[in-house]
Design an enzyme around this catalytic site. Structure first.
Site, PDB file in Angstrom:
ATOM      1  N   ASN A   1       0.820  -1.211   0.000  1.00 53.64           N
ATOM      2  CA  ASN A   1       0.000   0.000   0.000  1.00 53.64           C
ATOM      3  C   ASN A   1       0.854   1.261   0.000  1.00 53.64           C
ATOM      4  O   ASN A   1       1.979   1.272   0.508  1.00 53.64           O
ATOM      5  CB  ASN A   1      -0.912   0.025   1.238  1.00 53.64           C
ATOM      6  CG  ASN A   1      -1.899  -1.127   1.246  1.00 53.64           C
ATOM      7  OD1 ASN A   1      -2.824  -1.173   0.448  1.00 53.64           O
ATOM      8  ND2 ASN A   1      -1.699  -2.081   2.164  1.00 53.64           N
TER       9      ASN A   1
ATOM     10  N   ASP B   1     -10.734   1.732   7.729  1.00 55.58           N
ATOM     11  CA  ASP B   1     -11.614   2.759   8.287  1.00 55.58           C
ATOM     12  C   ASP B   1     -12.016   2.467   9.735  1.00 55.58           C
ATOM     13  O   ASP B   1     -13.022   1.803   9.996  1.00 55.58           O
ATOM     14  CB  ASP B   1     -12.860   2.898   7.408  1.00 55.58           C
ATOM     15  CG  ASP B   1     -13.712   4.084   7.807  1.00 55.58           C
ATOM     16  OD1 ASP B   1     -13.329   4.805   8.748  1.00 55.58           O
ATOM     17  OD2 ASP B   1     -14.768   4.301   7.183  1.00 55.58           O
TER      18      ASP B   1
ATOM     19  N   ASP C   1     -17.436 -16.615  -0.695  1.00 51.91           N
ATOM     20  CA  ASP C   1     -17.848 -17.941  -0.231  1.00 51.91           C
ATOM     21  C   ASP C   1     -17.322 -18.215   1.176  1.00 51.91           C
ATOM     22  O   ASP C   1     -18.033 -18.769   2.020  1.00 51.91           O
ATOM     23  CB  ASP C   1     -17.339 -19.008  -1.199  1.00 51.91           C
ATOM     24  CG  ASP C   1     -17.798 -20.408  -0.816  1.00 51.91           C
ATOM     25  OD1 ASP C   1     -19.015 -20.670  -0.883  1.00 51.91           O
ATOM     26  OD2 ASP C   1     -16.942 -21.233  -0.450  1.00 51.91           O
TER      27      ASP C   1
END
EC number: 2.5.1.16
Length: 262
Positions: free
Chosen positions: A29, A83, A155
């Site tokens: 990131n 967040d 899933d």
């Protein structure tokens, strides 16, 4: 100085900034935080923008979209995001939150950007794990996936839901990228009995859409007005916003009619 936000591959927005406040890079990131006259601080995380002055919009909407359609919200799982303001909103309920994020370097770099960073991290009902395997095996009332999940992840996560649990995921904006939203609804509809798209009404600075999915719980039929009225310190979320979030223009109703499950 300017920064550019890519809305779609063919649409970009530019924002005037005054200075760069932070530049942090990890293996997966990149986080840059800028000072802006109009929007306060702007965080650019891998080309996605977060506006400090408007963090409450998404956090209030997603937290209470789930919280106000469930009688009880005891166990919540948040994956694939940073967040912490979302967790702050969810603590308005008597709940425990498992927050899965492997990139501690980037998460800790939001320390001055998220207003309730310390309050959330120090809450006794908040567990930060680097991966799902680090958590105790349990079933969740609400799962929030802050990136669009592929079929395999969906899933796996659906197996962690309680029978009446709610799954909310980020998707593409239905107006801007309706084909992507249509495909996401197809995938969700293949798993869940309820799969409905929604957006944040009046939010003009986002390219995000969302999907509300469940085996049993419906975002409108099961909405509990008394729970909404009991919420305090709301700046964005109310019953009108909740219901309006699911409204679609006529052309998109036609596009999604075979994919929405309600």
């Amino acid at each position: 100085m300017w920064i550019t936000q890519e809305i779609t591959p063919y649409l970009r927005k530019e924002y005037t900034i005054e200075a760069k406040l932070l530049d942090v890079r990890s293996e997966h990131n990149i986080l840059e935080i800028f000072k802006s006259k109009d929007f306060g601080e702007i965080a650019m995380l891998n080309c996605q923008l977060l506006f400090k002055n408007f963090l409450h919009i998404e956090s209030e909407l997603l937290a209470h979209m789930g919280g106000c359609t469930k009688k009880e919200l005891k166990e919540v799982l948040i994956v694939d995001g940073f967040d912490l303001e979302l967790a702050h909103q969810l603590f308005k309920y008597d709940t425990h939150i498992d927050f899965v994020q492997a990139d501690e370097k980037i998460l800790d770099s939001f320390i001055s950007f998220f207003p309730h960073f310390h309050e959330v991290k120090n809450n006794k009902n908040f567990t930060h794990a680097k991966q799902l395997l680090d958590l105790d095996i349990k079933k969740y009332d609400l799962i929030l996936c802050l990136q669009e999940p592929d079929i395999h992840k969906m899933d796996g996560l659906k197996r962690m839901l309680k029978e009446d649990g709610v799954f909310i995921s980020v998707a593409k904006h239905p107006l801007l990228e309706h084909v992507s939203m249509q495909n996401a609804l197809k995938n969700m509809g293949g798993v869940f009995s309820v799969a409905m798209p929604f957006v944040a009404p009046l939010r003009i600075l986002s390219n995000k859409g969302y999907i509300y999915a469940s085996f049993k719980t419906h975002p409108l039929k099961d909405l509990m007005t008394p729970k909404i009225e009991a919420l305090t310190s709301m700046r964005y979320y109310n019953e009108d916003i909740h219901r309006a979030a699911f409204a679609l223009p006529k052309n998109l109703q036609e596009v999604f009619k075979d994919n929405i499950k309600s």
